[in-house]
Design an enzyme around this catalytic site. Structure first.
Site, PDB file in Angstrom:
ATOM      1  N   ILE A   1      33.841 -13.613  40.105  1.00  0.00           N
ATOM      2  CA  ILE A   1      35.132 -13.036  39.759  1.00  0.00           C
ATOM      3  C   ILE A   1      35.716 -13.790  38.575  1.00  0.00           C
ATOM      4  O   ILE A   1      35.796 -15.015  38.600  1.00  0.00           O
ATOM      5  CB  ILE A   1      36.096 -13.081  40.959  1.00  0.00           C
ATOM      6  CG1 ILE A   1      35.496 -12.296  42.126  1.00  0.00           C
ATOM      7  CG2 ILE A   1      37.462 -12.544  40.564  1.00  0.00           C
ATOM      8  CD1 ILE A   1      36.267 -12.413  43.405  1.00  0.00           C
ATOM      9  N   GLU A   2      36.089 -13.059  37.558  1.00  0.00           N
ATOM     10  CA  GLU A   2      36.650 -13.658  36.352  1.00  0.00           C
ATOM     11  C   GLU A   2      38.098 -13.241  36.189  1.00  0.00           C
ATOM     12  O   GLU A   2      38.477 -12.133  36.545  1.00  0.00           O
ATOM     13  CB  GLU A   2      35.876 -13.161  35.136  1.00  0.00           C
ATOM     14  CG  GLU A   2      34.430 -13.559  35.151  1.00  0.00           C
ATOM     15  CD  GLU A   2      34.136 -14.608  34.125  1.00  0.00           C
ATOM     16  OE1 GLU A   2      34.688 -14.533  33.021  1.00  0.00           O
ATOM     17  OE2 GLU A   2      33.352 -15.506  34.440  1.00  0.00           O
ATOM     18  N   CYS A   3      38.895 -14.116  35.635  1.00  0.00           N
ATOM     19  CA  CYS A   3      40.279 -13.774  35.312  1.00  0.00           C
ATOM     20  C   CYS A   3      40.316 -12.964  34.019  1.00  0.00           C
ATOM     21  O   CYS A   3      39.369 -12.955  33.250  1.00  0.00           O
ATOM     22  CB  CYS A   3      41.109 -15.031  35.143  1.00  0.00           C
ATOM     23  SG  CYS A   3      41.478 -15.869  36.685  1.00  0.00           S
TER      24      CYS A   3
END
Length: 88
Positions: A45-47
């Site tokens: 999961i990436e911001c």
């Protein structure tokens, strides 16, 4: 997870396998898909970022990014619960 984020934000995210983002060996996703239970439960999961700020998220984006990630995480938990309810 993408749909959950979109309900909370006007940003568009794309789904990309983690191994396409970071060419490493021995990551958690390797284990889940190669040696683990073959469950589709491994995520990277990436911001939010457009490529300009990298991992240094400007302060004005911290709260919105947190809200997006919370929605994504809650959707992930629902996915995990549904998977295990159906398979175990």
């Amino acid at each position: 997870m993408k749909a959950a984020i979109m309900r909370n934000s006007s940003l568009s995210f794309k789904n990309v396998p983690g191994y396409d983002l970071y060419p490493v060996s021995g990551a958690t996703s390797d284990w889940w898909y190669d040696e683990g239970p073959k469950a589709p439960l491994s995520y990277t999961i990436e911001c939010r970022d457009t490529g300009r700020d990298g991992f240094l998220l400007p302060p004005r984006y911290i709260v919105p990014a947190g809200q997006e990630q919370l929605e994504a995480f809650l959707a992930f938990i629902d996915d995990v619960a549904a998977y295990f309810a159906a398979h175990y």
